[in-house]
Design an enzyme around this catalytic site. Structure first.
Site, short mmCIF file in Angstrom:
data_model
loop_
_atom_site.label_atom_id
_atom_site.label_comp_id
_atom_site.label_asym_id
_atom_site.label_seq_id
_atom_site.Cartn_x
_atom_site.Cartn_y
_atom_site.Cartn_z
N GLU A 137 118.51 -7.01 63.87
CA GLU A 137 119.97 -7.14 64.07
C GLU A 137 120.27 -8.16 65.18
O GLU A 137 121.21 -8.94 65.08
CB GLU A 137 120.58 -5.79 64.43
N HIS B 184 120.17 -11.60 63.88
CA HIS B 184 121.40 -12.01 63.20
C HIS B 184 122.42 -12.52 64.22
O HIS B 184 123.12 -13.48 63.96
CB HIS B 184 122.02 -10.83 62.45
#
Lengths: 403, 185
Positions: A146, A149
């Site tokens: 995450e 990202h």
């Protein structure tokens, strides 16, 4: 790292421009189909306005809307110290200057997503089910994915192109429906005035309205899948431990619970597709996520080194393709990095019932429940709206005073 | 007239290049400094956690006086260390002392059931991770900065304004340098 972000930006810009051209063309052709003289420009204007307004909304409020729709609650360090620590660790490993906010989603299905267009205002959300199932190293792998990202600016890109895709689909569908239902009368009336010219325009417009959404979808999905691989590769580089993410993905794919609060719009944001449990296999071309089994195989195929070269080699071997997941400039600079041992705390080895209880307790904690450990071994859960000063243990009837 | 214009354009171009090159070098040097400061923050956090840890486990681990004393000694050396080299050495010793402690903990099931200890252990594990991740990040930044200093054309600006290469944070502990085994359990 820097070249990676630069290459990402370049690619995103190319993709966004080609989607933008598609959008402008669609607006022009459909506008011309309605009004042959000058309708094209009006169509372009409407299409761009629609996109602009939606983009503005998602730029300013997107994160909040997404977090609210998925039922996420912001936590502080004392609600789940381990999760908070791991996010901090990955923030340091990625060299990102700002700490993301940490959210927990009240759901037993294991999943996670990151959001936030501006680098200084981002958030990572994980479900309670994920926390209940994963050990420390696995959770670290998911958070690293995450964080990747966020650092690779994937969220900005996904938002901009996702909205373009949405507008293209919306305009095409509105046009086709209007021809189907209301358009008939209008079309026959106007055809008397303008004759063949408009009929040709309408035929082209229908063809375009069918093809444009498909083209836009393919563009969007192809790049979105590539970004998932890239985030996996970055996660390995951050944690130096590919097995963590691999076994986390394995656990996520094995779960049968469905994330009820996810929908078609929010699905691409999650680490694994939350809408997969329909029994049929999605077509590879129209899926935003690469097959999870393939991602696991690549991660497990990484030998000895945690750098981008090793990931690319493993990717080529597993998929049998030569697609560049990592930009060549970055591959050139990448030097071997040692993979570390599992340093996390040992695997929990919980039964399904214990997992469910842990998840339940966490969700109650989120909802401001307080807990009392009774001497007879019962954990008494007190709801936030309980007003009395004392409580009796449901098993042994002992009296407990409340603060 | 034409030559004058050409000359002015060339000079302006060179000046612009110098300014932007200088600014980016300053930016990268600050990133290196910032990365170093982060390591310091985490090391300090580790020093603060250790007295708490010793206090909590003292009652349980009566047979492990040596292990605990080693940790305390390594900690006070690390706190007193001044130069980068000294620091790296002392912190390496502290890391291995804590590693030994983690092995011994396995023999004390009572301790592993203590909530207070568990949360301390999580804090300590996380701090250890943060130290190694910030070291990792520091070395990445140093590598990038040193490349900029050595490579053309930014090396000209770096030479004129005396930008010096930064030192990597080397690992003192030999054990950490070995290629680690990967266990798929």
């Amino acid at each position: 790292m820097w070249e990676l972000i630069q290459a990402n930006k370049r690619k995103s810009i190319i993709l966004i421009i080609s989607m933008g051209i598609l959008l402008v063309l669609l607006g022009y052709i459909i506008g011309s189909a309605y009004i042959p003289d000058g309708g094209g420009l009006a169509g372009v204007f409407i299409a761009l306005m629609l996109w602009g307004v939606l983009y503005l909304i998602s730029y300013t409020r997107g994160s909040k809307i997404l977090l609210a729709v998925s039922g996420a609650k912001e936590i502080t360090k004392d609600i789940h110290p381990q999760l908070y620590n791991i996010v901090e660790e990955m923030k340091i490993a990625s060299g990102h200057p700002f700490m993301p906010k940490v959210y927990i989603i009240d759901s037993a299905a294991p999943n996670a997503f990151a959001t936030g267009i501006k680098p200084d205002n981002t958030a990572i959300a994980v479900t309670a089910g994920l926390l209940g199932r994963l050990n420390r190293d696995e959770l670290q792998g998911v958070i690293a994915h995450e964080m990747a990202h966020i650092v690779n600016r994937d969220i900005l890109f996904m938002t901009v192109s996702g909205i373009m895709l949405g507008v293209i689909v919306l305009i095409s569908e509105v046009f086709i429906y209007s021809l189907w239902f209301g358009g008939g009368g209008r079309y026959s009336k106007s055809s008397k005035d303008s004759g063949q010219g408009q009929i040709i325009f309408i035929v082209i417009a229908i063809a375009f309205a069918i093809l444009a959404p498909i083209a836009a979808r393919l563009l969007y999905f192809a790049i979105s899948r590539k970004r998932e691989y890239l985030a996996d590769a970055s996660a390995v580089r951050f944690t130096r431990y590919p097995e963590g993410l691999a076994s986390a993905l394995e656990k996520i794919s094995r779960s049968t619970e469905e994330l009820k609060k996810a929908n078609k719009v929010t699905a691409p944001m999650y680490i694994a597709n939350p809408l997969k449990k329909k029994g049929k296999k999605l077509n590879d071309l129209t899926s935003t996520h690469p097959p999870i089994s393939e991602r696991i195989k690549i991660l497990r195929g990484i030998a000895k080194s945690a750098d981008f070269n090793a990931y690319q080699t493993a990717f080529n071997k597993v998929t049998g393709k030569e697609t560049n997941i990592i930009p060549p400039a970055e591959l050139k600079d990448s030097t071997p990095i040692n993979i570390r041992d599992a340093i996390g705390l040992p695997a929990l080895g919980l039964t399904k019932k214990q997992t469910q209880r842990n998840v339940g307790n966490l969700i109650m904690k989120l909802n401001d429940y307080s807990f009392i450990n009774c001497e007879c071994g019962v954990k008494i859960k007190i709801p936030p709206n309980y007003k009395k000063k004392i409580v009796f243990c449901p098993r042994c009837r002992r009296r407990h005073k409340l603060k | 007239m034409v030559t004058a214009i050409v000359l002015i354009v060339i000079v302006a171009f060179i000046v612009l290049f110098f300014i932007s090159s200088y600014n980016s070098l300053v930016k990268f040097r600050n990133q290196v400094k910032n990365a170093w400061a982060q390591i310091d923050v985490q090391l300090k956090r580790r020093h603060d956690l250790i007295p708490n840890l010793i206090e909590t486990v003292k009652g349980y681990m009566t047979h492990e006086r040596d292990t605990l004393e080693n940790i305390t000694k390594a900690r006070s050396q690390a706190v007193a260390a001044e130069s980068v080299g000294e620091k790296a050495k002392a912190e390496g010793e502290l890391t291995s002392a804590l590693g030994k402690f983690n092995l011994v903990v396995e023999n004390y099931p009572d301790l592993k059931a203590n909530q207070n200890f568990l949360s301390l252990q999580e804090e300590l594990t996380s701090t250890e991770n943060k130290i190694s991740f910030s070291r990792q990040n520091y070395n990445d930044q140093v590598l990038f900065f040193n490349n900029k200093i050595q490579m053309f054309p930014s090396n000209i600006v770096a030479g004129m304004f005396k930008f010096n290469e930064e030192e990597f944070f080397e690992i003192e502990d030999q054990k950490e340098k070995e290629v680690p085994k990967v266990s798929f359990s």
